[in-house]
Design a protein around this motif. Structure first.
Motif, PDB file in Angstrom:
ATOM      1  N   ARG A 159       0.823  -1.741  -0.323  1.00 42.76           N
ATOM      2  CA  ARG A 159      -0.120   0.088   0.076  1.00 42.76           C
ATOM      3  C   ARG A 159       0.383   1.400  -0.154  1.00 42.76           C
ATOM      4  NH1 ARG A 159      -3.698  -2.894   4.234  1.00 42.76           N
ATOM      5  NH2 ARG A 159      -5.047  -4.371   3.798  1.00 42.76           N
ATOM      6  N   ILE A 160       2.680   1.091  -0.609  1.00 39.09           N
ATOM      7  CA  ILE A 160       2.864   2.455  -0.642  1.00 39.09           C
ATOM      8  C   ILE A 160       3.000   3.424  -2.121  1.00 39.09           C
ATOM      9  CG2 ILE A 160       4.417   1.175  -1.128  1.00 39.09           C
ATOM     10  CD1 ILE A 160       6.675   2.560   0.392  1.00 39.09           C
ATOM     11  N   ALA A 161       2.790   4.036  -2.054  1.00 35.15           N
ATOM     12  CA  ALA A 161       3.018   5.317  -3.220  1.00 35.15           C
ATOM     13  C   ALA A 161       3.850   4.655  -3.831  1.00 35.15           C
ATOM     14  CB  ALA A 161       2.703   6.512  -2.990  1.00 35.15           C
ATOM     15  N   VAL A 162       4.149   5.078  -4.962  1.00 35.46           N
ATOM     16  CA  VAL A 162       4.993   4.465  -6.017  1.00 35.46           C
ATOM     17  C   VAL A 162       6.270   6.018  -6.075  1.00 35.46           C
ATOM     18  CG1 VAL A 162       5.843   4.990  -8.878  1.00 35.46           C
ATOM     19  CG2 VAL A 162       3.687   4.179  -7.863  1.00 35.46           C
ATOM     20  N   ASP A 163       5.804   7.004  -5.466  1.00 38.37           N
ATOM     21  CA  ASP A 163       6.692   8.178  -4.962  1.00 38.37           C
ATOM     22  C   ASP A 163       6.883   7.740  -3.943  1.00 38.37           C
ATOM     23  OD1 ASP A 163       6.461  10.561  -6.875  1.00 38.37           O
ATOM     24  OD2 ASP A 163       4.935  11.092  -5.715  1.00 38.37           O
ATOM     25  N   LYS A 164       7.176   7.275  -2.325  1.00 40.41           N
ATOM     26  CA  LYS A 164       7.299   7.105  -1.504  1.00 40.41           C
ATOM     27  C   LYS A 164       9.035   5.383  -2.043  1.00 40.41           C
ATOM     28  CE  LYS A 164       9.234   6.840   2.220  1.00 40.41           C
ATOM     29  NZ  LYS A 164       9.518   7.515   3.196  1.00 40.41           N
ATOM     30  N   TRP A 165       7.650   4.085  -3.116  1.00 41.47           N
ATOM     31  CA  TRP A 165       9.014   3.341  -3.755  1.00 41.47           C
ATOM     32  C   TRP A 165       9.620   3.863  -4.137  1.00 41.47           C
ATOM     33  CZ3 TRP A 165      10.360  -0.692  -1.950  1.00 41.47           C
ATOM     34  CH2 TRP A 165      11.175  -1.636  -3.063  1.00 41.47           C
ATOM     35  N   ILE A 166       9.538   4.966  -5.383  1.00 42.01           N
ATOM     36  CA  ILE A 166      10.926   5.188  -6.446  1.00 42.01           C
ATOM     37  C   ILE A 166      11.765   5.947  -4.912  1.00 42.01           C
ATOM     38  CG2 ILE A 166      11.255   7.359  -7.533  1.00 42.01           C
ATOM     39  CD1 ILE A 166       9.401   7.087  -8.867  1.00 42.01           C
ATOM     40  N   ASP A 167      11.494   6.305  -4.005  1.00 48.13           N
ATOM     41  CA  ASP A 167      12.354   7.129  -2.946  1.00 48.13           C
ATOM     42  C   ASP A 167      13.411   6.441  -2.732  1.00 48.13           C
ATOM     43  OD1 ASP A 167      11.709   9.136  -3.793  1.00 48.13           O
ATOM     44  OD2 ASP A 167      10.613   9.785  -1.717  1.00 48.13           O
ATOM     45  N   ILE A 168      12.695   4.326  -1.991  1.00 48.42           N
ATOM     46  CA  ILE A 168      13.271   3.694  -1.189  1.00 48.42           C
ATOM     47  C   ILE A 168      14.255   3.219  -2.289  1.00 48.42           C
ATOM     48  CG2 ILE A 168      13.265   1.434  -0.161  1.00 48.42           C
ATOM     49  CD1 ILE A 168      10.331   3.157   0.329  1.00 48.42           C
ATOM     50  N   TRP A 169      13.776   2.822  -3.708  1.00 47.38           N
ATOM     51  CA  TRP A 169      14.754   1.815  -4.563  1.00 47.38           C
ATOM     52  C   TRP A 169      15.601   2.969  -5.080  1.00 47.38           C
ATOM     53  CZ3 TRP A 169      14.510   2.867  -9.816  1.00 47.38           C
ATOM     54  CH2 TRP A 169      14.687   1.737 -10.617  1.00 47.38           C
ATOM     55  N   LEU A 170      15.388   4.609  -5.710  1.00 46.29           N
ATOM     56  CA  LEU A 170      16.290   4.788  -6.499  1.00 46.29           C
ATOM     57  C   LEU A 170      18.207   5.022  -5.990  1.00 46.29           C
ATOM     58  CD1 LEU A 170      16.637   6.000  -9.721  1.00 46.29           C
ATOM     59  CD2 LEU A 170      15.970   7.798  -8.420  1.00 46.29           C
ATOM     60  N   PRO A 171      18.049   5.298  -4.315  1.00 42.78           N
ATOM     61  CA  PRO A 171      19.490   5.105  -3.716  1.00 42.78           C
ATOM     62  C   PRO A 171      20.276   4.079  -4.099  1.00 42.78           C
ATOM     63  CG  PRO A 171      17.487   6.461  -2.903  1.00 42.78           C
ATOM     64  CD  PRO A 171      16.995   5.265  -3.769  1.00 42.78           C
ATOM     65  N   THR A 172      19.526   2.839  -4.371  1.00 37.98           N
ATOM     66  CA  THR A 172      19.825   1.580  -3.489  1.00 37.98           C
ATOM     67  C   THR A 172      20.890   1.589  -5.482  1.00 37.98           C
ATOM     68  OG1 THR A 172      18.580  -0.028  -4.854  1.00 37.98           O
ATOM     69  CG2 THR A 172      18.925   0.834  -2.559  1.00 37.98           C
ATOM     70  N   ARG A 173      20.646   2.057  -6.105  1.00 36.66           N
ATOM     71  CA  ARG A 173      21.141   1.855  -7.873  1.00 36.66           C
ATOM     72  C   ARG A 173      22.397   2.030  -7.739  1.00 36.66           C
ATOM     73  NH1 ARG A 173      18.339  -0.363 -11.882  1.00 36.66           N
ATOM     74  NH2 ARG A 173      20.196  -0.729 -12.036  1.00 36.66           N
ATOM     75  N   ARG A 174      22.431   3.282  -6.952  1.00 39.40           N
ATOM     76  CA  ARG A 174      23.959   3.624  -7.381  1.00 39.40           C
ATOM     77  C   ARG A 174      25.145   2.711  -7.244  1.00 39.40           C
ATOM     78  NH1 ARG A 174      24.311   9.105  -6.979  1.00 39.40           N
ATOM     79  NH2 ARG A 174      22.399  11.059  -6.098  1.00 39.40           N
ATOM     80  N   SER A 175      25.209   1.810  -6.339  1.00 43.75           N
ATOM     81  CA  SER A 175      26.175   1.387  -6.381  1.00 43.75           C
ATOM     82  C   SER A 175      26.353   0.243  -7.515  1.00 43.75           C
ATOM     83  CB  SER A 175      25.771   0.228  -5.424  1.00 43.75           C
ATOM     84  OG  SER A 175      25.041  -0.867  -5.270  1.00 43.75           O
ATOM     85  N   ASP A 176      25.199   0.180  -9.151  1.00 43.23           N
ATOM     86  CA  ASP A 176      25.683  -0.650 -10.097  1.00 43.23           C
ATOM     87  C   ASP A 176      25.357   0.031 -11.209  1.00 43.23           C
ATOM     88  OD1 ASP A 176      22.385  -1.834 -10.891  1.00 43.23           O
ATOM     89  OD2 ASP A 176      22.743  -0.627  -8.388  1.00 43.23           O
ATOM     90  N   LEU A 177      25.610   1.261 -11.234  1.00 40.78           N
ATOM     91  CA  LEU A 177      25.290   2.156 -12.235  1.00 40.78           C
ATOM     92  C   LEU A 177      26.348   3.154 -12.145  1.00 40.78           C
ATOM     93  CD1 LEU A 177      21.434   2.743 -12.643  1.00 40.78           C
ATOM     94  CD2 LEU A 177      22.716   1.048 -13.757  1.00 40.78           C
ATOM     95  N   ARG A 178      27.235   3.202 -13.349  1.00 35.79           N
ATOM     96  CA  ARG A 178      27.691   4.556 -13.440  1.00 35.79           C
ATOM     97  C   ARG A 178      26.771   6.015 -13.157  1.00 35.79           C
ATOM     98  NH1 ARG A 178      32.119   4.183 -16.536  1.00 35.79           N
ATOM     99  NH2 ARG A 178      32.433   2.140 -17.541  1.00 35.79           N
ATOM    100  N   ALA A 179      27.931   7.205 -12.601  1.00 33.14           N
ATOM    101  CA  ALA A 179      26.924   7.708 -12.400  1.00 33.14           C
ATOM    102  C   ALA A 179      26.232   8.571 -14.007  1.00 33.14           C
ATOM    103  CB  ALA A 179      28.260   9.723 -12.286  1.00 33.14           C
ATOM    104  N   THR A 180      26.784   8.626 -14.887  1.00 30.16           N
ATOM    105  CA  THR A 180      25.407   9.200 -16.029  1.00 30.16           C
ATOM    106  C   THR A 180      24.672   8.071 -16.154  1.00 30.16           C
ATOM    107  OG1 THR A 180      27.123   7.701 -17.600  1.00 30.16           O
ATOM    108  CG2 THR A 180      27.548  10.073 -17.482  1.00 30.16           C
ATOM    109  N   SER A 181      25.113   6.977 -15.773  1.00 28.38           N
ATOM    110  CA  SER A 181      23.712   6.223 -16.019  1.00 28.38           C
ATOM    111  C   SER A 181      22.853   6.815 -14.283  1.00 28.38           C
ATOM    112  CB  SER A 181      23.893   4.838 -15.815  1.00 28.38           C
ATOM    113  OG  SER A 181      24.859   4.488 -17.149  1.00 28.38           O
ATOM    114  N   PHE A 182      23.275   6.337 -13.659  1.00 26.19           N
ATOM    115  CA  PHE A 182      22.516   6.744 -13.036  1.00 26.19           C
ATOM    116  C   PHE A 182      21.305   8.018 -12.997  1.00 26.19           C
ATOM    117  CE2 PHE A 182      21.007   8.578  -8.557  1.00 26.19           C
ATOM    118  CZ  PHE A 182      20.046   7.980  -7.736  1.00 26.19           C
ATOM    119  N   GLU A 183      21.861   9.567 -13.242  1.00 23.77           N
ATOM    120  CA  GLU A 183      21.174  10.522 -13.786  1.00 23.77           C
ATOM    121  C   GLU A 183      20.154   9.737 -14.389  1.00 23.77           C
ATOM    122  OE1 GLU A 183      24.025  13.404 -14.708  1.00 23.77           O
ATOM    123  OE2 GLU A 183      24.238  13.642 -12.027  1.00 23.77           O
ATOM    124  N   ARG A 184      20.662   9.261 -15.716  1.00 27.68           N
ATOM    125  CA  ARG A 184      20.390   9.008 -16.631  1.00 27.68           C
ATOM    126  C   ARG A 184      17.967   8.245 -15.896  1.00 27.68           C
ATOM    127  NH1 ARG A 184      22.261   6.127 -19.732  1.00 27.68           N
ATOM    128  NH2 ARG A 184      23.530   7.409 -20.517  1.00 27.68           N
TER     129      ARG A 184
END
Length: 361
Positions: A56-81
């Protein structure tokens, strides 16, 4: 065991217990209440049950939880994209929706809308990012299934690529500011990506063996340029260079490159790493105009021209794939299939030359 009771309102309430907590839901029909409770109990027995409150979590909130976890496996340019895709395309449409309220049909309608407003390749990237977002929710036991998983990806028939011909490369080499001539030499006659040639050092040029050693690439994010290893193992490679081009590179280094082994081969007038946007605006586009070349040509057009030239010249797909740093030969084949098909036009003549020594009588 689940309990099914009829409430004073006439509706049927199903209740089951999972891990010490009770969960209830009301239905108009008893059969629906029984099916819901039975399904939950089966999920508990199979270890597939999920706490419905977690979805029952909003997509906005889930993005805020999920997105930071991608910093470790993406290049800086890919993360910004990826961050830009979430902010520009996913949040405006889905941000306030709960994860468990997203349906496959709605995702299909959204995909159709994306294809109506965006280029096919961009629409594919947006839908892929949304799939990844919801797939992570499945892995986190917030969703049982990914409602975007079976939505067809937007067709990408591929925009007509701007291939640079040998004649165009020669014209550009002669028209560009001599300070940046090596960009054309490395891009067209060596097939290097812009990030690779921007990161090239004097020590990466093996003059004796006439080879370029690609060991790192430039990454540009948040206005900063950093250097790191190529994205894939195939990107780390040794590229053979014709002796004529190597002599031109040596002349260029004598004129414009510092003598230190770690010095960047090509820099700006201020001796700083190349910034792609600034280079395109201040150097590349004026050079195209001066040479009378099409404005749609990009630095990557040189790389396409290089690979096409090699294939047309009879080099094997494996060689072209290795020198270009493709992850597999299938990528080379898919991108440059048109060149191979053009070669087939003169197949009878080439076969005649090959087999002319055999008497068939």
């Amino acid at each position: 065991m689940a309990s099914i009771v009829r409430r004073p309102s006439g509706r049927w309430q199903a209740t089951y217990t999972a891990y010490g907590r009770e969960f209830s839901k009301s239905f108009d029909r008893k059969v629906d209440a029984v099916a819901w409770a039975r399904s939950a109990e089966q999920d508990i027995q199979r270890g597939a049950w999920m706490d419905p409150r977690r979805s029952r979590i909003a997509v906005d909130k889930w993005i805020d939880i999920w997105l930071p976890t991608r910093r470790s496996d993406l290049r800086a340019t890919s993360f910004e994209r990826l961050q830009s895709i979430c902010d520009r395309h996913i949040r405006p449409w889905w941000g306030q929706r709960q994860l468990d309220h997203i349906t496959n049909a709605e995702v299909r309608r959204w995909s159709a809308d994306l294809q109506h407003h965006l280029a096919p390749r961009t629409a594919r990237k947006v839908l892929l990012a949304f799939r990844q977002l919801l797939s992570a929710a499945v892995d986190d036991r917030r969703l049982a299934v990914n409602p975007a998983a079976r939505v067809p990806m937007p067709a990408d028939h591929g925009a007509e690529r701007a291939w640079m011909s040998l004649e165009e490369a020669v014209a550009l080499r002669d028209a560009i500011d001599p300070k940046y001539r090596a960009v054309v030499l490395l891009g067209y006659w060596c097939g290097l990506r812009f990030g690779e040639l921007s990161a090239l050092r004097r020590c990466d040029v093996d003059v004796e063996r006439s080879r370029i050693l690609v060991r790192r690439t430039a990454q540009q994010a948040s206005g900063r340029i950093t250097f790191g290893p190529p994205k894939t193992g195939a990107g780390r490679r040794t590229v053979p260079v014709s002796r004529t081009v190597m002599r031109e590179l040596c002349e260029y280094m004598d004129a414009y490159t510092d003598t230190s082994a770690e010095s960047l081969l090509v820099t700006t007038a201020a001796d700083t790493p190349l910034n792609r946007q600034n280079f395109l605006r201040r150097v590349w586009r004026p050079a195209l105009k001066s040479a009378g070349l099409p404005a749609e040509l990009t630095p990557h057009s040189m790389r396409h021209g290089y690979a096409s030239l090699l294939i047309s010249g009879g080099f094997s797909v494996k060689e072209v794939s290795q020198w270009c740093g493709h992850a597999s030969t299938s990528i080379t084949l898919s991108v440059y299939a048109h060149v191979a098909s053009q070669q087939e036009d003169d197949a009878p003549e080439r076969l005649e030359t090959l087999l002319s020594g055999f008497d068939t009588d």
